[in-house]
Design a protein around this motif. Sequence first.
Motif, PDB file in Angstrom:
ATOM      1  N   ILE A  14      37.416   5.770  64.579  1.00 28.06           N
ATOM      2  CA  ILE A  14      37.415   4.584  63.714  1.00 28.06           C
ATOM      3  C   ILE A  14      38.623   4.580  62.784  1.00 28.06           C
ATOM      4  O   ILE A  14      39.068   3.530  62.338  1.00 28.06           O
ATOM      5  N   GLY A  15      39.156   5.783  62.498  1.00 30.94           N
ATOM      6  CA  GLY A  15      40.334   5.862  61.634  1.00 30.94           C
ATOM      7  C   GLY A  15      40.161   6.755  60.425  1.00 30.94           C
ATOM      8  O   GLY A  15      40.809   6.542  59.397  1.00 30.94           O
ATOM      9  N   THR A 146      34.798   1.846  58.331  1.00 31.45           N
ATOM     10  CA  THR A 146      34.206   1.072  59.401  1.00 31.45           C
ATOM     11  C   THR A 146      35.278   0.271  60.122  1.00 31.45           C
ATOM     12  O   THR A 146      36.422   0.197  59.662  1.00 31.45           O
ATOM     13  N   HIS A 147      34.911  -0.315  61.244  1.00 35.72           N
ATOM     14  CA  HIS A 147      35.875  -1.041  62.062  1.00 35.72           C
ATOM     15  C   HIS A 147      35.761  -2.542  61.818  1.00 35.72           C
ATOM     16  O   HIS A 147      34.899  -3.002  61.063  1.00 35.72           O
ATOM     17  N   CYS A 148      36.634  -3.315  62.432  1.00 40.76           N
ATOM     18  CA  CYS A 148      36.654  -4.764  62.250  1.00 40.76           C
ATOM     19  C   CYS A 148      36.396  -5.507  63.553  1.00 40.76           C
ATOM     20  O   CYS A 148      36.589  -6.726  63.622  1.00 40.76           O
ATOM     21  N   SER A 149      35.970  -4.790  64.575  1.00 42.16           N
ATOM     22  CA  SER A 149      35.695  -5.409  65.863  1.00 42.16           C
ATOM     23  C   SER A 149      34.300  -6.019  65.870  1.00 42.16           C
ATOM     24  O   SER A 149      33.485  -5.770  64.972  1.00 42.16           O
ATOM     25  N   CYS A 152      30.754  -4.919  64.038  1.00 46.66           N
ATOM     26  CA  CYS A 152      30.951  -4.157  62.800  1.00 46.66           C
ATOM     27  C   CYS A 152      29.884  -4.459  61.748  1.00 46.66           C
ATOM     28  O   CYS A 152      29.610  -3.617  60.894  1.00 46.66           O
ATOM     29  N   ASN A 175      38.795  -0.573  58.392  1.00 41.69           N
ATOM     30  CA  ASN A 175      40.074  -0.221  59.014  1.00 41.69           C
ATOM     31  C   ASN A 175      40.365  -1.241  60.107  1.00 41.69           C
ATOM     32  O   ASN A 175      39.977  -1.073  61.260  1.00 41.69           O
ATOM     33  N   CYS A 176      41.049  -2.310  59.729  1.00 43.51           N
ATOM     34  CA  CYS A 176      41.356  -3.389  60.675  1.00 43.51           C
ATOM     35  C   CYS A 176      42.658  -3.083  61.402  1.00 43.51           C
ATOM     36  O   CYS A 176      43.690  -2.843  60.772  1.00 43.51           O
ATOM     37  N   ARG A 177      42.588  -3.092  62.724  1.00 43.85           N
ATOM     38  CA  ARG A 177      43.759  -2.805  63.546  1.00 43.85           C
ATOM     39  C   ARG A 177      44.394  -4.107  64.025  1.00 43.85           C
ATOM     40  O   ARG A 177      43.833  -5.196  63.840  1.00 43.85           O
ATOM     41  N   ASP A 180      42.392  -6.695  65.926  1.00 42.98           N
ATOM     42  CA  ASP A 180      41.149  -7.165  65.312  1.00 42.98           C
ATOM     43  C   ASP A 180      41.337  -8.540  64.661  1.00 42.98           C
ATOM     44  O   ASP A 180      40.879  -8.790  63.552  1.00 42.98           O
TER      45      ASP A 180
END
Length: 215
Positions: A14-15, A146-149, A152, A175-177, A180
Amino acid sequence: MTKRIFITATNTDIGKTYTTKLLLREFASRGFRVGVIKPIETGVVDGYAQDGSELLACVKELNYEFENVSLSDVVPITYKLPAAPFVSSNNTKLDLHLLDKAVENLEKLCDLLIIEGAGGLYVPVDEDTMMVDLIKHFGASALLVTHCSLGCINDTLLSKKVLEDKNIEHLVAFNCREDDKSFSSVSEPYFLKIGFEVLKVNQNIDTICDVLYNL
């Protein structure tokens, strides 16, 4: 007393390490003697712990007192199989004394120690211990990355509830990639509607540090 911050996440990949390095740099820029430890890392082949190596290189840039610290100091427990520690270790009993001693030694060199977990909160470490239990054991506050997909909302709220139920002081950061791009239209509206503060790792690291330090 050294401030302890535990970095956890909603899942693996997740980062956490990326976020930990950003936090180390931000806190160091504020004059803190920063330190870092990753108590357990799996997927370690030929003694090379990838996450631990990145963290050690980063902290050595920021705190000269870590000059003679070794990788085994930063990652006291390693296993070869890339799986939950329970599986990787064949359910070996966790040596908490070993981890406490490692933390104690590193805290002599810093006044703020970031502890990076492995995987998510309910990753089993041994038959009696989950990763979340280490947060309580170390007396640390927590940052939930947490993720942004898509998904989430569920992942974030479930993990947050675990921390709340355990009475662990915590903050959530997204943690937006680059891929996302749908977050603002698919997931963020719900968080904003319920008054959930959306702090993003790559945009709000200063605010994240402010809140974490005061937890």
